[in-house]
Design an enzyme around this catalytic site. Structure first.
Site, mmCIF file in Angstrom:
data_model
loop_
_atom_site.group_PDB
_atom_site.id
_atom_site.type_symbol
_atom_site.label_atom_id
_atom_site.label_comp_id
_atom_site.label_asym_id
_atom_site.label_seq_id
_atom_site.Cartn_x
_atom_site.Cartn_y
_atom_site.Cartn_z
ATOM 1 N N GLU A 135 -34.572 58.284 7.022
ATOM 2 C CA GLU A 135 -33.485 57.965 7.948
ATOM 3 C C GLU A 135 -33.241 59.130 8.907
ATOM 4 O OE1 GLU A 135 -30.244 55.422 6.046
ATOM 5 O OE2 GLU A 135 -30.964 56.592 4.339
ATOM 6 N N ARG B 20 -35.419 62.713 11.048
ATOM 7 C CA ARG B 20 -36.502 63.018 11.988
ATOM 8 C C ARG B 20 -37.616 63.814 11.314
ATOM 9 N NH1 ARG B 20 -37.260 63.646 17.468
ATOM 10 N NH2 ARG B 20 -38.732 65.263 18.056
ATOM 11 N N SER C 144 -32.990 66.497 10.083
ATOM 12 C CA SER C 144 -34.072 66.927 10.957
ATOM 13 C C SER C 144 -34.991 67.904 10.254
ATOM 14 C CB SER C 144 -33.496 67.586 12.223
ATOM 15 O OG SER C 144 -34.529 68.041 13.074
ATOM 16 N N ALA D 146 -25.809 67.785 2.562
ATOM 17 C CA ALA D 146 -25.505 67.140 3.835
ATOM 18 C C ALA D 146 -24.842 68.118 4.806
ATOM 19 C CB ALA D 146 -24.590 65.938 3.609
ATOM 20 N N LYS E 272 -33.402 86.131 2.506
ATOM 21 C CA LYS E 272 -33.621 85.284 3.666
ATOM 22 C C LYS E 272 -34.279 83.979 3.182
ATOM 23 C CE LYS E 272 -32.320 87.998 7.119
ATOM 24 N NZ LYS E 272 -33.318 88.575 8.035
ATOM 25 N N ARG F 35 -26.769 74.711 -0.701
ATOM 26 C CA ARG F 35 -25.456 74.169 -0.403
ATOM 27 C C ARG F 35 -24.631 75.213 0.324
ATOM 28 N NH1 ARG F 35 -22.911 74.350 -6.575
ATOM 29 N NH2 ARG F 35 -22.263 76.555 -6.521
ATOM 30 N N ARG F 36 -23.555 74.778 0.941
ATOM 31 C CA ARG F 36 -22.635 75.717 1.580
ATOM 32 C C ARG F 36 -21.343 75.766 0.766
ATOM 33 N NH1 ARG F 36 -22.612 78.132 6.306
ATOM 34 N NH2 ARG F 36 -24.160 76.741 7.247
ATOM 35 N N ASN F 37 -20.924 76.984 0.440
ATOM 36 C CA ASN F 37 -19.676 77.176 -0.304
ATOM 37 C C ASN F 37 -18.509 76.749 0.576
ATOM 38 O OD1 ASN F 37 -17.230 78.563 -1.340
ATOM 39 N ND2 ASN F 37 -18.665 79.415 -2.844
#
Length: 346
Positions: free
Chosen positions: A223, A225, A243, A282, A306, A319-321
């Site tokens: 769903e 790119r 993407s 996400a 990195k 993930r982002r905290n």
């Protein structure tokens, strides 16, 4: 002749100067048998296939090729040649002795067909310099039209009470006008270019996109790119709006790929290759220079790196905290399981 690379018997479109705009190969052949090559060369007469070449041929010459192939026992290719011999459009025979950089439109199209027919995988055939070879073309409901000839063609259609519908202006046509691989679903055909490789069991949803020299091992749910050069492993899921970063624009030499059973969440993205069973949350875009906090088994910080240092490693969850905003990475304990019922009936 035993290591001959590929041959294609095709029909295509030329402009007013007899320059090729596109070519359709109904039965491209990879590593043809020596008898196949000899049959075609015999029909063509004095041609020697020591170099890659494409030859415009007459209907009579294509009929002779069909007869020679029938005598050689190459029935499938002979049948294609026989049908081509009745064409009212230009015919071409493309002979690729080696996998060298293409120097003509018919050569490029043969290699794009090889990819979409699943005869070769992305990165395994030489497409160097193809952008300089392919012309920009107006893709219309009446086929390919040279851009310089488009105004005249539009007027001619209007005078007949018709409309020449220009779908797009591009170097590449949509794949499904040339090849529809078995066992795939494509919700929006204009979003898959010729030269895409779609493995069996692949589903491309309406917002999915697959460029040339890229694709999926299958099965997979796409769903998002898939940029040029990117290959997606079996059982992986690209969420809506996500993407994968290609190398065409940036000039980078890192080959982006996604391993098996990965999930890239909606509106997320990657600029590094992922190993197997990886997940990107996400909305999170990971580039090579992204600083990632590494978490231990207790979800406590255990250093940083990195993202490029984590490229290709298996079983990672990015993930982002939500409190600190830091990008974190921990071991992904669960693989992504695609809906087998959904992909078993493509």
């Amino acid at each position: 002749m035993s290591d001959f690379y590929s041959i294609g018997l095709g029909v295509g479109t030329q402009n007013a100067q007899s320059q090729w705009l596109e070519v359709f190969y109904p039965h491209p052949v990879l590593t043809p048998a020596e008898s196949t090559v000899n049959a075609i060369l015999s029909a063509l007469g004095s041609v020697e296939a020591t170099d890659n070449t494409c030859l415009s041929v007459s209907n009579e010459a294509m009929s002779t090729i069909a007869n020679q192939l029938t005598e050689a026992g190459e029935n499938d290719l002979a049948d294609a040649a026989k049908r081509l011999s009745h064409s009212q459009k230009p015919l071409v025979v493309t002979l690729l002795a080696t996998d060298a950089a293409p120097s003509s439109v018919p050569e490029v199209y043969l290699k794009l067909h090889l990819l979409s027919h699943r005869l070769v995988k992305p990165h395994t055939t030489d497409l160097s310099g193809m952008f300089g070879v392919l012309p920009n073309v107006a893709w219309t409901n009446q086929g390919a039209v040279d851009l310089n000839e488009l105004p005249s063609a539009q007027l001619e259609a209007r005078l007949k009470g018709e409309l020449l519908d220009v779908d797009c202006v591009d170097k590449f046509p949509k794949m499904t006008n040339y090849v529809v691989p078995a066992g795939v679903r494509i919700a929006h055909t204009a979003r898959v270019r010729l030269g895409a490789y779609l493995g069996e069991g692949t589903t491309i949803m309406h917002e999915g996109f697959v460029n040339f020299n890229a694709g999926t091992e299958g099965p997979g749910m796409i769903e998002g790119r898939i940029s040029a050069g990117v290959m997606i492993g079996s059982g992986s899921d690209l969420g809506g709006g996500c993407s994968t970063m290609g190398t065409l624009s940036g000039g980078g030499n890192i080959v982006i790929a996604v391993g098996k059973e990965c999930l890239i969440g909606a509106n997320a993205g990657i600029g590094i290759p992922l190993g197997d069973r990886c997940t990107v949350e996400a909305g999170l875009y990971i580039t090579a220079g992204t600083v990632v906090t590494l978490l231990d088994d207790q979800n406590q910080p255990a250093g940083s790196a990195k993202a490029r240092e984590l490229a290709g490693k298996n079983d990672l969850l990015f993930r982002r905290n939500s409190v600190t905003g830091a990008v974190e990475c921990k071991t992904n304990r669960s693989a992504i399981a695609l809906n087998e019922e959904l992909h078993a009936h493509n």
